[in-house]
Motif scaffolding. Sequence first.
Motif, PDB file in Angstrom:
ATOM      1  N   ILE A  43     -10.411 -15.166  -0.924  1.00 17.48           N
ATOM      2  CA  ILE A  43     -10.004 -14.503   0.315  1.00 17.48           C
ATOM      3  C   ILE A  43      -9.907 -12.993   0.093  1.00 17.48           C
ATOM      4  O   ILE A  43     -10.322 -12.204   0.936  1.00 17.48           O
ATOM      5  CB  ILE A  43      -8.680 -15.080   0.831  1.00 17.48           C
ATOM      6  N   ALA A  44      -9.368 -12.599  -1.059  1.00 18.69           N
ATOM      7  CA  ALA A  44      -9.263 -11.173  -1.367  1.00 18.69           C
ATOM      8  C   ALA A  44     -10.646 -10.532  -1.430  1.00 18.69           C
ATOM      9  O   ALA A  44     -10.826  -9.391  -1.004  1.00 18.69           O
ATOM     10  CB  ALA A  44      -8.522 -10.970  -2.679  1.00 18.69           C
ATOM     11  N   LEU A  46     -13.185 -11.461   0.314  1.00 21.86           N
ATOM     12  CA  LEU A  46     -13.714 -11.383   1.686  1.00 21.86           C
ATOM     13  C   LEU A  46     -13.023 -10.322   2.527  1.00 21.86           C
ATOM     14  O   LEU A  46     -13.671  -9.582   3.260  1.00 21.86           O
ATOM     15  CB  LEU A  46     -13.576 -12.745   2.380  1.00 21.86           C
ATOM     16  N   VAL A  47     -11.678 -10.266   2.447  1.00 21.43           N
ATOM     17  CA  VAL A  47     -10.934  -9.351   3.312  1.00 21.43           C
ATOM     18  C   VAL A  47     -10.437  -8.108   2.605  1.00 21.43           C
ATOM     19  O   VAL A  47      -9.933  -7.210   3.264  1.00 21.43           O
ATOM     20  CB  VAL A  47      -9.736 -10.063   3.996  1.00 21.43           C
ATOM     21  N   GLY A  48     -10.527  -8.070   1.293  1.00 20.47           N
ATOM     22  CA  GLY A  48     -10.127  -6.876   0.560  1.00 20.47           C
ATOM     23  C   GLY A  48      -8.691  -6.873   0.082  1.00 20.47           C
ATOM     24  O   GLY A  48      -8.272  -5.947  -0.584  1.00 20.47           O
ATOM     25  N   SER A  49      -7.912  -7.861   0.423  1.00 20.16           N
ATOM     26  CA  SER A  49      -6.518  -7.919  -0.008  1.00 20.16           C
ATOM     27  C   SER A  49      -6.121  -9.382  -0.209  1.00 20.16           C
ATOM     28  O   SER A  49      -6.487 -10.229   0.601  1.00 20.16           O
ATOM     29  CB  SER A  49      -5.607  -7.286   1.051  1.00 20.16           C
ATOM     30  N   ASN A  51      -3.258 -10.647   0.185  1.00 21.60           N
ATOM     31  CA  ASN A  51      -2.255 -11.085   1.154  1.00 21.60           C
ATOM     32  C   ASN A  51      -2.256 -10.128   2.343  1.00 21.60           C
ATOM     33  O   ASN A  51      -2.899  -9.089   2.319  1.00 21.60           O
ATOM     34  CB  ASN A  51      -0.858 -11.188   0.528  1.00 21.60           C
ATOM     35  N   PHE A  52      -1.513 -10.501   3.351  1.00 26.11           N
ATOM     36  CA  PHE A  52      -1.475  -9.730   4.590  1.00 26.11           C
ATOM     37  C   PHE A  52      -0.108  -9.088   4.802  1.00 26.11           C
ATOM     38  O   PHE A  52       0.278  -8.809   5.935  1.00 26.11           O
ATOM     39  CB  PHE A  52      -1.807 -10.641   5.777  1.00 26.11           C
ATOM     40  N   PHE A  55       0.041  -5.934   6.787  1.00 26.17           N
ATOM     41  CA  PHE A  55      -0.636  -6.033   8.079  1.00 26.17           C
ATOM     42  C   PHE A  55       0.406  -6.134   9.194  1.00 26.17           C
ATOM     43  O   PHE A  55       1.366  -6.864   9.105  1.00 26.17           O
ATOM     44  CB  PHE A  55      -1.541  -7.265   8.086  1.00 26.17           C
ATOM     45  N   THR A  72       0.874 -14.112   5.943  1.00 26.09           N
ATOM     46  CA  THR A  72       0.589 -14.523   4.564  1.00 26.09           C
ATOM     47  C   THR A  72       1.133 -15.917   4.289  1.00 26.09           C
ATOM     48  O   THR A  72       0.464 -16.751   3.686  1.00 26.09           O
ATOM     49  CB  THR A  72       1.187 -13.515   3.560  1.00 26.09           C
ATOM     50  N   VAL A  75      -1.083 -18.486   6.071  1.00 27.70           N
ATOM     51  CA  VAL A  75      -2.361 -18.647   5.365  1.00 27.70           C
ATOM     52  C   VAL A  75      -2.151 -19.444   4.083  1.00 27.70           C
ATOM     53  O   VAL A  75      -2.935 -20.346   3.762  1.00 27.70           O
ATOM     54  CB  VAL A  75      -3.017 -17.276   5.087  1.00 27.70           C
TER      55      VAL A  75
END
Length: 131
Positions: A43-44, A46-49, A51-52, A55, A72, A75
């Motif tokens: 996931i990191a 794909l989205v760059g982090s 966790n969220f 956000f 987070t 997810v």
Amino acid sequence: MLQGFKEFIMKGNVLDLAVAVIIGAAFSQVITALVQSVLMPLIAALVGSPNFDSFARVTLNGNDVEFGVLLTAIVNFLLVAAAVYFAIVLPMNKLIERRNRRLGIVPGDAPADPQVQLLTEIRDALTTNRA
């Protein structure tokens, strides 16, 4: 007094519960490792982090409201649920299905309960006698 305690401890359901708790605790480490070491890095990527947490952070009257922490957690829950489903539930269902086919058990066929069978015969006999 000790005899009653011994009988309580030796009951099958107490032992089954103890085994289930121990196996569940050990297996939770496997699922946690799968989620943290495999799924979260994917996931990191794909989205760059991973966790969220940062956000959707809002400050109201000097207090931070962090919607990302909730996101987070959601997810992580979904990842754990998916890991349990695809690593345990789905393979076990396939194994049970394969075993049932080998034994000739048709899905939906429940073993005949003698009481249900007797009640069905009584109902059918009463229905034919009325007609």
